[in-house]
Design an enzyme around this catalytic site. Structure first.
Site, PDB file in Angstrom:
ATOM      1  N   LYS A 172      20.945  54.917  84.449  1.00 31.20           N
ATOM      2  CA  LYS A 172      21.217  55.780  83.292  1.00 31.20           C
ATOM      3  C   LYS A 172      21.696  54.949  82.108  1.00 31.20           C
ATOM      4  CE  LYS A 172      21.573  59.503  80.869  1.00 31.20           C
ATOM      5  NZ  LYS A 172      22.309  60.718  81.211  1.00 31.20           N
ATOM      6  N   LYS A 240      29.445  58.005  73.717  1.00 31.90           N
ATOM      7  CA  LYS A 240      30.159  57.775  74.978  1.00 31.90           C
ATOM      8  C   LYS A 240      29.323  56.931  75.933  1.00 31.90           C
ATOM      9  CE  LYS A 240      29.644  60.534  78.232  1.00 31.90           C
ATOM     10  NZ  LYS A 240      28.805  60.647  79.490  1.00 31.90           N
TER      11      LYS A 240
END
Length: 309
Positions: A172, A240
C-alpha cells in the site's frame, strides 16, 4: 453451507459500501462505527448495528476493520476490551492503511492470543468499494489469506498475497507513492497546458492514448478539468499515507525525493484548510503556488474545492 459471521468496524466512505457488498453476498454482519447512525443505516440491509466494538466482535468469526489510521486501529481493535471479547480462533483482517511495523506488532499480539491476522489494505477508492472492484494486497499467514478468499472475492476484483505480516502495508505504501506523485504530475501537466493556451480536456484526451496514459490521468485528470473535488480519497488521508511512506523509508535508510516533494505540496494544501477535498485537489495548491493572489484558497473556493461564483 453457513457463512461466517463478520464484524465490520468502520462504516465510513469506504466501509459502508464494502459492508453492503458483504451483506448482499449473504454474510451475517455486525456493524460498528464511532457515529452510531452510520452503522444503524445498514440495519435495513440485514446488519446488526452495535454501539461498542466489543459488542460487534464477540460472536464474529472474522473481524474486518476499515479505520482512519494506526492510532484509531489501536484504540478500536486492540483495546483490552475488544481483545478480550474476540471469539477463540477469530481472524482479524485490518483493511486500514497503517505503518508496516505496526501491522507486524498487531500480528504478533494476536498470535499470542491464538487469533489469525491479515493486513489487507486496498486501492480503488470509493468507486472501487461500491463496485466491488478493489485491489486488495494482503500480508500474513497464507492459510489465513486462503480463509479470507471468499470475502475478498465479494470486495474486490483482485486479492494478492504479498508475504508475511506487514507486507500488505508495504504494498500500500508503494501504491500511495505512485498515486501521490502521479496526481502531482497530472496536475502540473494540465496546469502547464492551460497556461500555455491549450485546452486541458483535449490534452488529457490525447495523452490517454499514449505512453503517459494512466488511471489517474483518466479519473483524476477529469476531476481537475471539471473542478470537482468532492472525495473520493481526501487530501488529509493522502498526506497521512505519504508520511507513513517517508517514515518507513527512513527506517530502511532510503531517500525518496519525489515522495518528499509530493508530501510537501499536499502538506501545504492541508495547511490551507483544504484537507477534506479529494486528493486530485492538489491542482488547487499548484494553482495557488503560481498565483500569489490566491494563496488563501479558503477565500476563493467552496468547501469541496470548486471555485466560488
Amino acid at each position: 453451507m453457513n457463512k461466517p459471521r463478520i464484524a465490520f468496524l468502520g462504516i465510513g466512505l469506504m466501509g459502508h459500501p464494502m459492508a453492503l457488498n458483504l451483506l448482499r453476498a449473504g454474510y451475517p454482519l455486525n456493524a460498528w462505527n464511532r457515529t452510531f447512525s452510520k452503522a444503524d443505516a445498514l440495519r435495513s440491509q440485514g446488519a446488526v448495528p452495535c454501539s461498542q466494538p466489543h459488542e460487534a466482535v464477540k460472536d464474529a468469526d472474522i473481524v474486518i476493520s476499515m479505520l482512519e489510521n494506526g492510532p484509531v486501529v489501536d484504540a478500536v481493535v486492540f483495546s483490552d476490551t475488544t481483545l478480550a471479547a474476540l471469539k477463540p480462533g477469530a481472524l482479524i483482517i485490518d483493511m486500514s492503511s497503517i505503518p508496516p511495523e505496526l501491522a507486524k506488532r498487531h500480528s504478533a499480539q494476536l498470535a499470542e492470543r491464538g487469533h489469525g491476522y491479515l493486513d489487507a489494505p486496498v486501492s480503488g477508492g470509493t468507486v472501487g468499494a461500491e463496485q466491488a472492484s478493489l485491489s486488495i494486497m494482503a500480508g500474513g499467514d497464507r492459510g489465513d489469506f486462503e480463509r479470507a478468499g471468499p470475502l475478498f472475492a465479494c470486495l474486490g476484483k483482485a486479492a494478492t498475497y504479498i508475504g508475511p505480516a506487514g507486507s500488505g502495508q508495504l504494498a500500500k505504501c508503494a501504491n500511495q507513492a505512485i498515486v501521490g506523485i502521479t496526481i502531482g504530475a497530472v496536475a502540473e501537466a494540465l496546469l502547464l497546458a492551460a497556461q500555455g493556451g491549450a485546452d486541458p480536456a483535449a490534452v488529457r484526451e490525447a495523452l490517454l492514448g499514449g505512453f503517459a496514459g494512466s488511471r489517474i490521468l483518466e479519473l483524476h485528470g477529469q476531476r481537475m478539468i471539471d473542478r470537482s473535488f468532492m472525495p473520493g480519497g481526501t487530501a488529509r488521508v493522502q498526506l497521512k499515507d505519504l508520511q507513513t511512506i517517508l517514515d518507513t523509508a527512513s527506517t530502511q535508510g532510503l531517500q525518496l525525493p519525489l515522495t518528499e516533494q509530493a508530501f510537501a505540496q499536499f502538506g501545504q494544501l492541508v495547511e490551507r484548510g483544504l484537507e477534506g477535498v479529494d486528493h486530485s485537489g492538489l491542482l488547487l495548491q499548484l494553482e495557488a503556488l503560481n498565483t500569489p493572489a490566491r494563496l488563501n484558497d479558503r477565500e476563493t473556493t467552496k468547501p469541496d474545492g470548486t471555485p466560488e461564483a
